[in-house]
Scaffold this active site. Structure first.
Site, PDB file in Angstrom:
ATOM      1  N   LYS B  54      34.451  42.201  44.566  1.00  0.00           N
ATOM      2  CA  LYS B  54      35.906  42.026  44.594  1.00  0.00           C
ATOM      3  C   LYS B  54      36.592  42.803  45.704  1.00  0.00           C
ATOM      4  CE  LYS B  54      36.750  39.632  40.646  1.00  0.00           C
ATOM      5  NZ  LYS B  54      37.633  38.454  40.528  1.00  0.00           N
ATOM      6  N   SER B 303      26.875  39.743  41.263  1.00  0.00           N
ATOM      7  CA  SER B 303      28.279  39.955  41.644  1.00  0.00           C
ATOM      8  C   SER B 303      28.781  41.363  41.370  1.00  0.00           C
ATOM      9  CB  SER B 303      29.159  38.932  40.941  1.00  0.00           C
ATOM     10  OG  SER B 303      28.921  38.952  39.551  1.00  0.00           O
TER      11      SER B 303
END
Lengths: 328, 328
Positions: B54, B303
């Site tokens: 992110k 991720s």
């Protein structure tokens, strides 16, 4: 006894050329939660294909064996990661590997060594070198020693080249010391390329033979039984004449850490750096936490990640109970 | 309703220029123990400074805000990793960050968001967007959405550029899908640069709204209560109009995985790849294990690695009991 010839940074550069494309060029992982006066990066050799830096030395050494001799295979003795490294490297060269391992080796390392197609020969602690010598005599295979060879030292030294490339103003490098191949190689590269950097070996207090030896100026021997007390099962060897000479030449000093500090560092690496480390791999971070190492950019070499899952669960679970995450 | 304008590979290239030096360029980690017909690499975004991809989108989006507006700060709502990313990116720009988080957010993510100097505002599930809008009105700060913005998508897409650079003949890419910013960005880059590759989104069975939506050709809405059932706390969002349009354009399909498969993949990543993954980060590997994905070089995007230590200990401990290590 004449002084051994030391590996040079050019030997290490040649090794890097040989290894290009066959190993993972590990990045430096920034540890943003660390001491701002000593900004910290982690060199995660745990991410190599066999989970440890040893693949560098093994591939370099096997690639340097004369092809006719190489076809007769290789022999290695190791408490674990060198075993997997030689098994993996031999498989890549399509040759046979006989791996001698002490009976107390963690099961996970035996299984993984066999998984590369190697033949594993278990033996009593302290008998590894003798059993390996017998296998060499019987098979004509070449011994690939875990650290006592210039090609092994040069292969491990490629880690130092990468650190110097990625962080040329590094002030401090912290490297685990056992047989000393890793610290000899990295120290040689860093001394040549970053002459102002300090290079510290790190040992468990329970296996601190090199710390004592460098202070005295000659190797200090500890019994196998003594060295086997540490949880850091990869740090139970002692330097050879060749690696001791390198360590005398390249290390600033050797720092020691306790068993509790090693466990805390394994937990911190998992929780804060999202990296799985074996106890031996975590001693650099443990030393960074315990000792007032010099100010400036600091690199900890995380040498390997082959830990028994139950031990990892135990260490991380215990840290969760005391909230290691909020400690830094 | 006109079709939204899609992000292009040139937008992603511009984002990569903006991010250069501010993020970790993650390597592809070879997973030697995987299926030889589908050789596997792991893209470990868990190693980014905040433990998740992110940070790419957040830094790109904040760098694109007009400087005068940027000085008034930023607001974000997030179940966790986007929160830390915006908090970290705001600190790097020296501006204030107000982060709205649902009350059920794992404590570790709240603590870490505050550790970057951000102000955390807890709210009820489903109220995040409304609370964030109120903060924007009150402070004049700019909203940095978690996925519904071209600059976020372009930032996450830089992962796709790196995959294409490192493994140009990639056949299959497996990417977690929640709000869809990650899969939209990576998919856009891979479609442009590796036109023969298949790109699969991956969702938990318990939050498989995008799998159903793509099959139907329009978004399928699930209740928050339904989506909150999965252990993958980062995969409980649903695509916006903008990301849904991208996913329709770039994904081959969406694969689903069970909760048990997610746990097994977390264990496999820790034990075999020596990488700590949060449940959401492990769905790609879970899909690789469950589904007969196409032959050829395969990349799984890991991720994020922000998992509660007690949960990691529980999952790894359970896998040790059943011997996950010897299963592959």
């Amino acid at each position: 006894m004449s002084a051994p010839t030391l590996v040079t940074v050019d030997d290490i550069r040649s090794a890097a050329e040989r290894l290009r494309g066959s190993i993972l060029r590990t990045p430096l992982i920034p540890a943003a939660w660390a001491d701002p006066a000593r900004p910290l990066w982690i060199k995660p050799e745990s991410l190599q294909v066999i989970g440890a830096f040893k693949v560098r030395g093994a591939l370099n050494a096997i690639s340097r064996i004369d092809p006719a001799a190489r076809r007769r295979g290789v022999v290695a003795y190791s408490s674990g990661n060198h075993a997997q490294a030689v098994a993996y490297a031999a498989a890549r060269f399509g040759i046979e590997a006989h791996i001698v391992m002490p009976e107390e080796t963690p099961e996970i390392k035996v299984v993984r060594t066999r998984s590369h197609g190697a033949r594993v020969v278990l033996c009593e602690a302290g008998q590894r070198e003798a059993v390996a010598a017998r296998l060499v005599a019987e098979t004509g295979a070449t011994l690939v020693p875990p650290f006592d060879h210039p090609d092994i030292i040069a292969g491990q030294g490629t880690i130092g080249l990468e650190i110097a490339e990625d962080l040329p103003d590094v002030a401090t490098v912290l490297v685990p010391v056992s047989g000393g191949g890793l610290a000899s190689g990295i120290g040689t590269a860093i001394r040549a390329l970053c002459p102002h950097a300090e290079i510290f070996g790190v040992e468990p207090e329970l296996a601190a033979d090199t710390a004592a030896g460098l202070r005295r100026g000659s190797p200090v021997r500890m019994s196998i039984q003594e060295r086997n007390r540490t949880i850091a099962d990869g740090l139970r060897s002692e330097p050879s004449e060749l690696t001791f000479a390198h360590l005398q030449h390249v290390l600033t000093d050797v720092l020691t850490v306790s068993e509790d500090e090693i466990r805390s560092a394994v937990a911190e690496l998992a929780v804060r750096a999202r990296l799985v480390s074996e106890p031996s791999g975590a001693v650099g971070l443990a030393a960074y936490r315990r000792h007032a190492t010099p100010a400036g950019p600091t690199v900890v070499v995380l040498s390997g990640g082959n830990i028994e899952p139950a031990l990892l669960a135990d260490i991380v679970g215990a840290s969760a109970a005391v909230g290691v995450d909020q400690g830094h």
